[in-house]
Design a protein around this motif. Sequence first.
Motif, PDB file in Angstrom:
ATOM      1  N   UNK A 212       0.824  -1.209   0.000  1.00 12.03           N
ATOM      2  CA  UNK A 212       0.000   0.000   0.000  1.00 12.03           C
ATOM      3  C   UNK A 212       0.858   1.258   0.000  1.00 12.03           C
ATOM      4  N   UNK A 213       0.257   2.340  -0.473  1.00 13.35           N
ATOM      5  CA  UNK A 213       1.007   3.591  -0.677  1.00 13.35           C
ATOM      6  C   UNK A 213       1.685   4.021   0.614  1.00 13.35           C
ATOM      7  N   UNK A 214       2.955   4.372   0.503  1.00 15.69           N
ATOM      8  CA  UNK A 214       3.689   4.938   1.629  1.00 15.69           C
ATOM      9  C   UNK A 214       4.261   3.912   2.587  1.00 15.69           C
ATOM     10  N   UNK A 215       3.908   2.630   2.429  1.00 14.76           N
ATOM     11  CA  UNK A 215       4.413   1.619   3.347  1.00 14.76           C
ATOM     12  C   UNK A 215       5.902   1.397   3.107  1.00 14.76           C
TER      13      UNK A 215
ATOM     14  N   UNK B  93      -9.208   4.222   1.424  1.00 14.23           N
ATOM     15  CA  UNK B  93      -7.881   3.800   0.976  1.00 14.23           C
ATOM     16  C   UNK B  93      -7.458   4.587  -0.269  1.00 14.23           C
ATOM     17  N   UNK B  97      -4.234   6.888  -0.616  1.00 12.90           N
ATOM     18  CA  UNK B  97      -3.202   6.621  -1.618  1.00 12.90           C
ATOM     19  C   UNK B  97      -2.950   7.865  -2.455  1.00 12.90           C
ATOM     20  N   UNK B 100      -0.991  10.396  -0.304  1.00 12.90           N
ATOM     21  CA  UNK B 100       0.410  10.005  -0.131  1.00 12.90           C
ATOM     22  C   UNK B 100       1.173  10.200  -1.439  1.00 12.90           C
ATOM     23  N   UNK B 114      -0.467   4.155   4.202  1.00 11.27           N
ATOM     24  CA  UNK B 114      -1.878   3.773   4.113  1.00 11.27           C
ATOM     25  C   UNK B 114      -2.085   2.340   4.600  1.00 11.27           C
TER      26      UNK B 114
END
Lengths: 330, 138
Positions: A212-215, B93, B97, B100, B114
């Motif tokens: 997921x985004x930013x992970x 979500x 996204x 971010x 996220x």
Amino acid sequence: MLARSSLRASRALGATKTSATRTATRNASTQSSSESAGSWKNAALASSSTALAIGSVAWYYYQYGRPMHAMTPAEEGLHATQYPWEHEKFTKTFDHAALRRGFQVYREVCASCHSLSRIPYRSLVGNFMTVDEAKALAEENEYDTEPNDEGEIEKRPGKLSDYIPAPYKNDEAARAANNGALPPDLSLMVKARHGGCNYIFSLLTGYPDEPPAGAVVQSGLNFNPYFPGTGIAMARVLYDGLVEYEDGTPATTSQMAKDVVEFLNWSAEPEMDDRKRMGWKVIAVGSVLFAISVWVKRYKWANIKTRKMLYNNPYAQQNATKHPGSVHRR
Amino acid sequence: MGWYDYLSDLGAALTIQSVAAEQAADPPAEDESSSEGDEKDDSEEAESGDGEDAAEEEEEEEEEEEEEPEDIKDKLEEECMKTPACAPAKHHYDECAERVQGQIDENGKADEDCVEEFFHLMHCATQCAAPKLFRQLR
């Protein structure tokens, strides 16, 4: 009296209509002679004390009442979904065709890293393999013999009583080969992880196409939401069509994961089928014995339950002839 | 009486068990026949004149069709994300996204992640897809 008190109440209500309605009824009951000044002070006192009470309780719960979490949700990992496993039902056994498929998946996929050290070849016999198949499988591997006359330990082909060999000699070798991460032994894995079958199935099938985004995923790790910390050294291994099942079942990722999880549940609880049958035996015999005990109790107690006790008061009987009403008065 | 219900429950459970046993007994029989068939085909392919059953051929055809099986799990979960129950999680979500991605474009790095939104989304989607998925697996 009632009329006068209700009149007074309505007058008081009219006087305190401007203040809060909650305090108005209270004023009606504690009304004093100096009506206007007293009701204002009372209203202020009551509402401020109420506000203080609510505020202090709210502050307390804000400070101490909320649940404490030592870890963030990401560190805890996503809780595995409950899947409707057929073999977990009280009246169901393992699907032994699925066990055979699952063992195939273990052997072709998992066994290159994970050991299954508590399972001997003999336990496969009768569960999902014939004796000859299991013997042939055992003979593919070499095991140490007893020391011979000269004290030398030689190698011999495996027997049914041998245990499935581990891919690495020891934990250190396993770590060295896997970038420092130790692939755990899978014999008791279903029992050893919170969530059991659901966790392993979710873990195997839950690798997202991209994190997921930013992970943040450390190098050498892979993102898996179900693994605590979300960074797991094991990469996704199950892909569609990786294994060719001998019974023609389409080898999708979910199908392979389901089969191997059921197999791992068998390896953790090989006694499950017998245990469930024994449980039903206990329930059947126990219910018969319970029914018998109920009937025997009724039989034994029949005398006592149907007995009647009578008490004839001799004094009353004596006096009944003289004073007819005395018996009823008692 | 309580124990009569208990016994009738027991009886019901036993009948279900026997049905399940029969069902479970069927696929291995097929497996054996198919595996035997495969062996025969391998060993005596040239002289397989008897052609035991049309069923075997059908099975082979099925196997050929199923050479590239496709997992339905992802498809089911994507459908589940569109249901009213999971749509808010999906919305959250997607919004996260996007945010971010914006941070990455502006500052070169993300200020947040996220993961939590992803957890909520996957929790909802897998829970919705689980019974549908297991109905289609063997």
